[in-house]
Scaffold this motif. Structure first.
Motif, mmCIF file in Angstrom:
data_model
loop_
_atom_site.group_PDB
_atom_site.id
_atom_site.type_symbol
_atom_site.label_atom_id
_atom_site.label_comp_id
_atom_site.label_asym_id
_atom_site.label_seq_id
_atom_site.Cartn_x
_atom_site.Cartn_y
_atom_site.Cartn_z
ATOM 1 N N GLY A 130 -5.012 21.750 76.343
ATOM 2 C CA GLY A 130 -5.593 20.425 76.469
ATOM 3 C C GLY A 130 -4.963 19.402 75.553
ATOM 4 N N LYS A 131 -5.813 18.649 74.830
ATOM 5 C CA LYS A 131 -5.335 17.569 73.981
ATOM 6 C C LYS A 131 -4.546 18.067 72.782
ATOM 7 C CE LYS A 131 -9.048 14.327 75.146
ATOM 8 N NZ LYS A 131 -10.111 13.445 74.614
ATOM 9 N N ASN A 132 -4.605 19.362 72.497
ATOM 10 C CA ASN A 132 -3.868 19.889 71.356
ATOM 11 C C ASN A 132 -2.410 20.159 71.685
ATOM 12 O OD1 ASN A 132 -6.119 19.933 69.590
ATOM 13 N ND2 ASN A 132 -6.863 21.799 70.577
ATOM 14 N N ARG A 133 -2.050 20.097 72.957
ATOM 15 C CA ARG A 133 -0.640 20.299 73.319
ATOM 16 C C ARG A 133 0.176 19.091 72.889
ATOM 17 N NH1 ARG A 133 0.548 20.668 78.926
ATOM 18 N NH2 ARG A 133 -1.286 19.401 79.327
ATOM 19 N N LEU A 134 1.392 19.326 72.414
ATOM 20 C CA LEU A 134 2.238 18.230 71.956
ATOM 21 C C LEU A 134 2.528 17.246 73.085
ATOM 22 C CD1 LEU A 134 4.825 20.129 69.692
ATOM 23 C CD2 LEU A 134 2.748 18.905 69.007
ATOM 24 N N GLY A 135 2.842 17.762 74.274
ATOM 25 C CA GLY A 135 3.207 16.898 75.389
ATOM 26 C C GLY A 135 2.065 16.049 75.896
ATOM 27 N N TRP A 136 0.834 16.426 75.568
ATOM 28 C CA TRP A 136 -0.318 15.653 76.038
ATOM 29 C C TRP A 136 -0.319 14.262 75.432
ATOM 30 C CZ3 TRP A 136 -4.664 13.022 74.541
ATOM 31 C CH2 TRP A 136 -5.662 12.866 75.510
ATOM 32 N N TRP A 137 0.261 14.128 74.215
ATOM 33 C CA TRP A 137 0.246 12.847 73.519
ATOM 34 C C TRP A 137 1.316 11.889 74.019
ATOM 35 C CZ3 TRP A 137 -3.998 12.215 70.910
ATOM 36 C CH2 TRP A 137 -4.634 13.308 70.337
ATOM 37 N N THR A 138 2.316 12.364 74.725
ATOM 38 C CA THR A 138 3.475 11.538 75.062
ATOM 39 C C THR A 138 3.126 10.483 76.107
ATOM 40 O OG1 THR A 138 4.921 13.421 74.610
ATOM 41 C CG2 THR A 138 5.879 11.566 75.807
ATOM 42 N N LYS A 139 3.376 9.213 75.740
ATOM 43 C CA LYS A 139 3.142 8.095 76.648
ATOM 44 C C LYS A 139 4.434 7.399 77.065
ATOM 45 C CE LYS A 139 -1.386 7.129 74.592
ATOM 46 N NZ LYS A 139 -2.212 6.122 73.876
ATOM 47 N N ARG A 140 5.478 7.577 76.265
ATOM 48 C CA ARG A 140 6.745 6.908 76.592
ATOM 49 C C ARG A 140 7.890 7.910 76.509
ATOM 50 N NH1 ARG A 140 9.281 1.137 74.591
ATOM 51 N NH2 ARG A 140 11.421 1.554 75.267
ATOM 52 N N LEU A 141 8.770 7.888 77.528
ATOM 53 C CA LEU A 141 9.954 8.740 77.559
ATOM 54 C C LEU A 141 11.175 7.882 77.837
ATOM 55 C CD1 LEU A 141 11.390 11.526 77.661
ATOM 56 C CD2 LEU A 141 10.870 11.568 80.118
ATOM 57 N N ASP A 142 12.157 7.915 76.938
ATOM 58 C CA ASP A 142 13.426 7.206 77.113
ATOM 59 C C ASP A 142 14.549 8.229 77.121
ATOM 60 O OD1 ASP A 142 13.023 4.003 76.575
ATOM 61 O OD2 ASP A 142 11.544 5.210 75.496
ATOM 62 N N VAL A 143 15.195 8.393 78.270
ATOM 63 C CA VAL A 143 16.352 9.274 78.388
ATOM 64 C C VAL A 143 17.577 8.386 78.505
ATOM 65 C CG1 VAL A 143 17.408 11.175 79.662
ATOM 66 C CG2 VAL A 143 14.915 10.969 79.571
ATOM 67 N N LEU A 144 18.309 8.239 77.409
ATOM 68 C CA LEU A 144 19.432 7.304 77.325
ATOM 69 C C LEU A 144 20.687 8.083 76.957
ATOM 70 C CD1 LEU A 144 17.587 4.528 75.283
ATOM 71 C CD2 LEU A 144 17.752 4.763 77.765
ATOM 72 N N ILE A 145 21.310 8.670 77.968
ATOM 73 C CA ILE A 145 22.511 9.497 77.770
ATOM 74 C C ILE A 145 23.661 8.797 78.485
ATOM 75 C CG2 ILE A 145 23.558 11.766 78.119
ATOM 76 C CD1 ILE A 145 20.735 12.936 78.224
ATOM 77 N N ASP A 146 24.568 8.209 77.731
ATOM 78 C CA ASP A 146 25.615 7.388 78.326
ATOM 79 C C ASP A 146 27.007 8.015 78.267
ATOM 80 O OD1 ASP A 146 23.821 5.394 78.940
ATOM 81 O OD2 ASP A 146 24.037 4.413 76.995
ATOM 82 N N ASP A 147 27.270 8.791 77.229
ATOM 83 C CA ASP A 147 28.649 9.214 76.981
ATOM 84 C C ASP A 147 28.937 10.660 77.346
ATOM 85 O OD1 ASP A 147 29.116 6.683 75.936
ATOM 86 O OD2 ASP A 147 28.467 7.309 73.929
ATOM 87 N N GLU A 148 27.948 11.382 77.854
ATOM 88 C CA GLU A 148 28.145 12.788 78.157
ATOM 89 C C GLU A 148 27.952 13.020 79.650
ATOM 90 O OE1 GLU A 148 26.313 15.589 75.343
ATOM 91 O OE2 GLU A 148 25.441 13.830 74.397
ATOM 92 N N ARG A 149 28.659 14.012 80.151
ATOM 93 C CA ARG A 149 28.498 14.377 81.563
ATOM 94 C C ARG A 149 27.315 15.321 81.718
ATOM 95 N NH1 ARG A 149 33.015 15.846 86.026
ATOM 96 N NH2 ARG A 149 31.604 16.557 87.665
ATOM 97 N N CYS A 150 26.485 15.049 82.705
ATOM 98 C CA CYS A 150 25.311 15.878 82.952
ATOM 99 C C CYS A 150 25.557 16.775 84.157
ATOM 100 C CB CYS A 150 24.080 15.006 83.199
ATOM 101 S SG CYS A 150 23.582 14.041 81.771
ATOM 102 N N GLU A 151 25.261 18.046 84.005
ATOM 103 C CA GLU A 151 25.402 19.016 85.088
ATOM 104 C C GLU A 151 24.053 19.229 85.768
ATOM 105 O OE1 GLU A 151 28.320 19.894 85.820
ATOM 106 O OE2 GLU A 151 29.414 19.320 84.002
#
Length: 404
Positions: free
Chosen positions: A110-131
């Motif tokens: 429940g609320k004790n999980r770390l991910g439960w608190w997350t409200k904002r996600l920024d995935v900013l990967i510009d210089d690496e190739r993603c597979e």
């Protein structure tokens, strides 16, 4: 006679955890980072905005980590704020973060999980190739974050060599629902979403016929969206009279040629933009089309206050334009360097501008502002006199008056 007074050592009163959490949030700038009203900076070019936001996210992350390392008590308290906003700038971070969230999920619920608190996600990967495996890991990571309200995705989409129109991998779309087939399912599964910025990613699989694509869900809390013209049709509901974005306040719209989908754009504005207060338009259009856009915004956006326009060159800002009833106008030229007659044409167009409520015209192009300031004597005397005394001020990026 000297008297010596001694008092027993007193233990300072305990500070309630709620107070510490408030202090931590203020120190890490979380209140602003989680407030979508602060996500749009109409006074700055978008490249500067991107750099500024990235620096704020990095500074916040650094502060949160420092707080968590002070002592065990602070570490336990800081876990909540540590994961409220997550920034990912490297591919290898995906696996380590997912492992941390998954390990904590096994021992907490429940609320004790770390991910439960997350409200904002920024995935900013510009210089690496993603597979493909990286997208699978990202999908698994997002499954651990059930309360996202702000999502920014900027990373090399598949195919890697396609820098314009990119397809989001299906694995990422299934991240919030097991049966997810396109972005519309993700949106439908995110009722708290307030900001959506994935402009160059197709919201639906390219191999699916338009009639079989999912309808855009009603997003009652979405306040800010960034769209591109080639994907605009996907955000129009099948019910032509329905407004599926009733809370929308901020719009950034990129129009890339060809083609310019005129009718979908008009329908979108009429359906969803009645409550807009801020609009940013990146227009790759001939100058004669600009007044049509102003007329459309005037008709449909009664409370619009800030308007930012990116033009191909200053020559596209034609004389005798009639603005919507805004108080702020930001202008930017995509041309790297304008010639003197370009700046003269811009000044002449501003002199003939009809905008009774306008108070500020800000040039978001630093070089252009400096060139106008240096070449002020080359502009017509009557133009300089008018701009020095009219109801709006012509300013540079920092708010300094150009032609006093």
């Amino acid at each position: 006679m000297t008297s010596v007074f001694t008092s027993p050592l007193q233990t300072p009163p305990r500070v309630p955890p709620e107070v510490w959490l408030r202090i931590f949030c203020l120190a890490a700038d979380l209140e602003d980072l989680l407030n979508c009203d602060n996500l749009l900076y109409p006074d700055f070019p978008r490249m500067l905005v991107k750099q500024y936001e990235l620096q704020r996210l990095k500074d916040s992350l650094r502060t949160k980590r420092s707080v968590a390392l002070v002592c065990r008590t602070w570490n336990e308290l800081a876990l909540e704020i540590l994961y409220q906003s997550i920034l990912i700038t490297r591919v290898d971070t995906l696996a380590s973060l997912h492992e941390t969230l998954q390990r904590h999920t096994l021992i907490a619920q429940g609320k004790n999980r770390l991910g439960w608190w997350t409200k904002r996600l920024d995935v900013l990967i510009d210089d690496e190739r993603c597979e493909s495996s990286d997208y699978t890991m990202l999908a698994a990571l997002v499954r651990q974050l059930p309360n996202l309200s702000i999502v920014t995705l900027s990373m090399p989409m598949l195919p890697f060599n396609d820098c314009w129109l990119r397809q989001l991998p299906t694995s990422f779309m299934v991240s919030l629902t097991e049966a997810c087939e396109d972005l519309m399912m993700l949106l439908a599964a995110s009722p708290n979403l307030r900001v959506l910025r994935c402009p160059i990613c197709s919201p639906t699989p390219a191999d699916r016929a338009s009639r079989s694509r999912l309808d855009v869900p009603v997003m009652s809390k979405l306040e800010s969206i960034t769209l591109m013209s080639v994907f605009l049709r996907d955000y129009l509901p099948r019910d032509k009279d329905a407004n599926h974005l009733p809370a929308l306040r901020q719009l950034t719209y990129d129009c890339i040629p060809p083609p310019f989908f005129d009718h979908p754009w008009k329908n979108f504005v009429k359906l969803t933009c009645a409550n807009l207060t801020s609009v940013t338009l990146d227009l790759s259009l001939p100058g004669e089309s600009l007044q049509n856009e102003f007329d459309l915004l005037s008709e449909c956006c009664a409370v619009l206050d800030k308007l930012v326009i990116y033009l191909r060159s200053w020559l596209e800002f034609r004389p005798c334009l009639v603005l919507p009833p805004v108080s702020f106008l930001g202008l930017h030229s995509n041309a790297p360097k304008g010639l003197l007659f370009h700046h003269q044409a811009l000044v002449s167009a501003l002199v003939t501008l009809t905008a009774p409520k306008l108070r500020t015209v800000r040039l978001l192009h630093a070089n252009a502002a400096e060139q106008i300031r240096e070449n002020a004597s080359s502009f017509a005397a009557e133009d300089r006199t008018y701009l020095a005394s009219c109801h709006f001020s012509l300013e540079d990026l920092k708010g300094r008056v150009l032609l006093p």
